[in-house]
Design an enzyme around this catalytic site. Sequence first.
Site, PDB file in Angstrom:
ATOM      1  CE  LYS A 116      -3.769  -2.337  -0.078  1.00 37.09           C
ATOM      2  NZ  LYS A 116      -3.150  -3.594  -0.477  1.00 37.09           N
ATOM      3  CD  GLU A 200      -3.917   6.010   3.347  1.00 37.15           C
ATOM      4  OE1 GLU A 200      -3.438   5.744   2.234  1.00 37.15           O
ATOM      5  OE2 GLU A 200      -5.082   5.718   3.677  1.00 37.15           O
ATOM      6  NE  ARG A 293      -9.268  -8.904  -4.756  1.00 38.00           N
ATOM      7  CZ  ARG A 293     -10.364  -8.289  -4.347  1.00 38.00           C
ATOM      8  NH1 ARG A 293     -11.456  -8.337  -5.095  1.00 38.00           N
ATOM      9  NH2 ARG A 293     -10.401  -7.644  -3.203  1.00 38.00           N
TER      10      ARG A 293
END
Length: 445
Positions: A116, A200, A293
């Site tokens: 990430k 974050e 995906r």
Amino acid sequence: MIESLLVANRGEIARRIIRTARRLGVRAIAVHSEADADLPFVGEADEAVCVGPANPAQSYRNTEAILAAARSTGAQAIHPGYGFLSENAEFARTVEASGLIWVGPGADAISAMGDKINARNLMAAAGVPVAAGTTEPAADVAAAVAAAAEIGYPVMVKAAAGGGGMGMGVAVDEAALRTEYDKVRAFAERMFGDGSVLLERYFPRVRHVEVQILGLADGRVLALGERECSVQRRNQKLVEESPSPAVSPELRSRLLAAAVRAGEAVDYRNAGTVECLLDPATGEFFFLEMNTRLQVEHPVTELVHGIDLVEEQLRVAAGLPPTFDPDALTVRGHAIELRVNAEDPKRFLPGPGTIRTWVEPTGEGVRVDSGYAEGNTVTPFYDSLMAKLIVHGQDRTEAIARARAAVAAFDLSGPKHNLPFFAELLEDQEFLSGDYDTSIVSRLR
């Protein structure tokens, strides 16, 4: 077109992929655990191979057993579905090194987006908006405290290798951060084998909006509209709809353009999803992650665009052009998906069991992608998802009306299930207004 396809998954997604494969004349091969031998997807495949016991590590995540099944059945390609091995870059590389076709993005793209922090940095470099946060892992609590002081509280504490809403916590002050850091780090090490933690900016009121992308065989990256995914419990989605009631034409233009840039930054091929957080107060959006995906919620995109995303995946993997004109995409009406899980409708705790009654709703604009049938047992070994109830209407009002009727008509008994929650949600004024955010479920509960 690919001639034979091994589906390296189970339940509703395996059944859904097999359905498209058989429509296209592609020989469909299922793999299954001992616990899943009686599920519909096994019987509907042209061939099925047992790859191990119930434990996913010994069956659906057992790369050697799955590759052995592909060799023994003469499979030409492998579709991983979602979950399990779908975002495992090493498995993708091994599949291709074995001379098989991987129905998904390249291993390098999977790897780049799997971390990430790396993904955030790549997106920022590509001009995709990212929220304030760390550009490298917080090595210890002291580093996390220093980073939070710069970002400003509250902060989201996240496992860098996580996904699917797992490995996350919110800290409103330094004391909470110290606790959450230790919890997330320990969870990440246990679940992902990587204890890296990022921080974050946390938005107390935010919407979760994502964009379906499709990287074509010729190198172009398309954005196939957005999906609203803000109805969540424990950071995991329960309801999705498309188009998002929060997205204006101007915002949509910016959102889709950013998603295309995200895909182009990693030379993306096949289906994927760029997930974003949307601040409804300002109209700002920020990159959250890219899922490399097919998503659980892909049917709402299929219904509003009139395409079969699994077919498009197979075509990209085979080097073929799409079935549609990329320059003439249209949106038709409104679609909503409800995830029917084997869990109680109040606390959303798992409630597996044997299905005594299973009668799916039918009618205009109603679709059910299910993994089970009457007499099957929902075991505790896998995700609680039993079926996806998807409705389509000329507009959001009609779609909601069809969803209400379909929920009422779905006759299900045996395992605990969350259909009563959906009946409540579909009458809730906040949801009906379209002006809701990721905390809507907590307000209902």
